[in-house]
Design a protein around this motif. Structure first.
Motif, PDB file in Angstrom:
ATOM      1  N   THR A 280      20.567  -4.618  44.953  1.00 56.37           N
ATOM      2  CA  THR A 280      20.774  -5.189  46.282  1.00 56.37           C
ATOM      3  C   THR A 280      20.145  -6.567  46.433  1.00 56.37           C
ATOM      4  O   THR A 280      20.660  -7.411  47.173  1.00 56.37           O
ATOM      5  CB  THR A 280      20.211  -4.242  47.356  1.00 56.37           C
ATOM      6  OG1 THR A 280      18.845  -3.936  47.040  1.00 56.37           O
ATOM      7  CG2 THR A 280      20.993  -2.934  47.383  1.00 56.37           C
ATOM      8  N   GLU A 281      19.037  -6.824  45.742  1.00 59.27           N
ATOM      9  CA  GLU A 281      18.418  -8.148  45.825  1.00 59.27           C
ATOM     10  C   GLU A 281      19.337  -9.214  45.245  1.00 59.27           C
ATOM     11  O   GLU A 281      19.422 -10.334  45.775  1.00 59.27           O
ATOM     12  CB  GLU A 281      17.090  -8.150  45.065  1.00 59.27           C
ATOM     13  CG  GLU A 281      16.018  -7.280  45.689  1.00 59.27           C
ATOM     14  CD  GLU A 281      14.778  -7.149  44.817  1.00 59.27           C
ATOM     15  OE1 GLU A 281      13.788  -6.585  45.298  1.00 59.27           O
ATOM     16  OE2 GLU A 281      14.813  -7.609  43.654  1.00 59.27           O
ATOM     17  N   GLN A 282      20.017  -8.894  44.179  1.00 61.27           N
ATOM     18  CA  GLN A 282      20.873  -9.874  43.516  1.00 61.27           C
ATOM     19  C   GLN A 282      22.204 -10.074  44.234  1.00 61.27           C
ATOM     20  O   GLN A 282      22.941 -11.001  43.916  1.00 61.27           O
ATOM     21  CB  GLN A 282      21.068  -9.461  42.057  1.00 61.27           C
ATOM     22  CG  GLN A 282      19.753  -9.537  41.286  1.00 61.27           C
ATOM     23  CD  GLN A 282      19.753  -8.747  40.003  1.00 61.27           C
ATOM     24  OE1 GLN A 282      20.365  -7.696  39.907  1.00 61.27           O
ATOM     25  NE2 GLN A 282      19.065  -9.253  38.994  1.00 61.27           N
ATOM     26  N   TYR A 283      22.493  -9.197  45.184  1.00 58.67           N
ATOM     27  CA  TYR A 283      23.685  -9.333  46.011  1.00 58.67           C
ATOM     28  C   TYR A 283      23.330  -9.699  47.445  1.00 58.67           C
ATOM     29  O   TYR A 283      24.140  -9.553  48.346  1.00 58.67           O
ATOM     30  CB  TYR A 283      24.498  -8.038  45.982  1.00 58.67           C
ATOM     31  CG  TYR A 283      25.393  -7.912  44.769  1.00 58.67           C
ATOM     32  CD1 TYR A 283      26.774  -8.079  44.878  1.00 58.67           C
ATOM     33  CD2 TYR A 283      24.864  -7.655  43.518  1.00 58.67           C
ATOM     34  CE1 TYR A 283      27.590  -7.972  43.758  1.00 58.67           C
ATOM     35  CE2 TYR A 283      25.664  -7.540  42.399  1.00 58.67           C
ATOM     36  CZ  TYR A 283      27.032  -7.696  42.525  1.00 58.67           C
ATOM     37  OH  TYR A 283      27.844  -7.605  41.416  1.00 58.67           O
ATOM     38  N   ALA A 284      22.109 -10.207  47.664  1.00 53.75           N
ATOM     39  CA  ALA A 284      21.643 -10.487  49.018  1.00 53.75           C
ATOM     40  C   ALA A 284      22.510 -11.505  49.738  1.00 53.75           C
ATOM     41  O   ALA A 284      22.672 -11.452  50.962  1.00 53.75           O
ATOM     42  CB  ALA A 284      20.194 -10.969  48.980  1.00 53.75           C
ATOM     43  N   LYS A 285      23.116 -12.446  48.985  1.00 49.92           N
ATOM     44  CA  LYS A 285      23.952 -13.481  49.592  1.00 49.92           C
ATOM     45  C   LYS A 285      25.415 -13.305  49.235  1.00 49.92           C
ATOM     46  O   LYS A 285      26.218 -14.221  49.418  1.00 49.92           O
ATOM     47  CB  LYS A 285      23.461 -14.862  49.171  1.00 49.92           C
ATOM     48  CG  LYS A 285      22.080 -15.204  49.723  1.00 49.92           C
ATOM     49  CD  LYS A 285      21.713 -16.654  49.448  1.00 49.92           C
ATOM     50  CE  LYS A 285      20.377 -16.991  50.093  1.00 49.92           C
ATOM     51  NZ  LYS A 285      19.983 -18.406  49.845  1.00 49.92           N
ATOM     52  N   ALA A 286      25.771 -12.124  48.756  1.00 55.77           N
ATOM     53  CA  ALA A 286      27.155 -11.850  48.369  1.00 55.77           C
ATOM     54  C   ALA A 286      27.892 -11.152  49.504  1.00 55.77           C
ATOM     55  O   ALA A 286      27.288 -10.671  50.466  1.00 55.77           O
ATOM     56  CB  ALA A 286      27.191 -10.995  47.109  1.00 55.77           C
ATOM     57  N   PHE A 287      29.203 -11.076  49.365  1.00 55.07           N
ATOM     58  CA  PHE A 287      30.014 -10.412  50.385  1.00 55.07           C
ATOM     59  C   PHE A 287      29.866  -8.894  50.312  1.00 55.07           C
ATOM     60  O   PHE A 287      30.058  -8.189  51.289  1.00 55.07           O
ATOM     61  CB  PHE A 287      31.482 -10.795  50.222  1.00 55.07           C
ATOM     62  CG  PHE A 287      31.747 -12.247  50.513  1.00 55.07           C
ATOM     63  CD1 PHE A 287      31.647 -12.743  51.803  1.00 55.07           C
ATOM     64  CD2 PHE A 287      32.076 -13.125  49.500  1.00 55.07           C
ATOM     65  CE1 PHE A 287      31.879 -14.089  52.082  1.00 55.07           C
ATOM     66  CE2 PHE A 287      32.317 -14.467  49.758  1.00 55.07           C
ATOM     67  CZ  PHE A 287      32.214 -14.944  51.047  1.00 55.07           C
TER      68      PHE A 287
END
Length: 244
Positions: free
Chosen positions: A162-169
């Motif tokens: 989730t940290e690596q997708y914090a700015k993803a859609f």
């Protein structure tokens, strides 16, 4: 290189900065990706390379200090190392056995398993390296001594990322089979990391070295940072090597 719109740069403390981006294996399995920068003494910076060398990354690294060391943490995590090498040509590049053949464009200062482990790089009072040739990807683990942080690529995943997708859609939550790779699940089911150990005798030898390191935090390339209690997770996940 253009900026990755989903890049999330986080400075964890005075020493450690992570560069998180989304990444899906085979385009469908979200496992995340990250580079990790370590601020050393004398204004030097060591980067464990995996994410792109884009403009925000370069700006943050310039803020941290002089990029002096570039680490390829295994043979799979070499896709970005050439870009970093072109940007920081004076930095010493270090990687695992086989990396010089895979990336011949780079002037390798040290190749572990091919004499690099006996060299002095200048960071020895702050950084320890351990080569694990028994891993399928030929891992190179990194310990930052002052912050008690273990940095590794594919030894342990900590999903969902989730940290690596914090700015993803999307939120980076893997579908159910990948939940096996969560740190707590790995701790309870050591057969997961054993799947990537092609030579368990060699792995037992080299993991024993890491077992003796003093660390509390773990930064994987794939999945969320384990901020504390990482040593216990590591010992449980690698416990299969103790079985006869």
């Amino acid at each position: 290189m253009a900026a990755a719109p989903e890049l999330d740069i986080r400075q964890l403390d005075d020493y450690i900065t992570v560069f998180d981006i989304p990444f899906s294996r085979f385009g469908i399995l979200p496992i995340g990706n990250r580079s990790t920068a370590v601020k050393l003494k004398d204004n030097k910076v060591l980067v464990v390379v995996s994410s792109p060398c884009d403009e925000p990354t370069k700006a943050k690294l310039a803020e941290l200090g002089q990029v002096s060391y570039l680490i390829a943490p295994d043979l799979e995590h070499t896709m970005r190392i050439s870009d970093f090498h072109r940007t920081y040509p004076e930095a010493k590049c270090i990687g695992p056995a086989g990396v010089a053949e895979k990336k011949p464009d780079i002037r390798w200062e040290g190749v572990m398993g091919e004499g690099g482990e006996s060299k002095v790089y200048g960071f020895e009072d702050e950084i320890k390296l351990q080569f694990l040739p028994g891993h399928v990807n030929k891992e190179l683990a990194v310990l930052h001594i002052p912050s008690r942080t273990l940095i590794q690529a594919d030894l342990i995943f900590n999903l969902p990322c989730t940290e690596q997708y914090a700015k993803a859609f999307t939120d980076g939550r893997a579908f159910w089979p990948l939940s096996m790779f969560q740190s707590k699940a790995v701790a309870g089911h050591p057969f997961i990391p054993s799947m990537t150990s092609k030579d368990k005798v060699a792995m037992a030898r080299d993991v024993a070295v890491i077992n003796g390191w003093d660390f509390d935090r773990m930064i994987p390339c794939h999945g969320n940072v384990i901020p504390t209690g990482a040593k216990e997770i590591w010992l449980k996940a690698s416990s299969f090597l103790n079985k006869k």
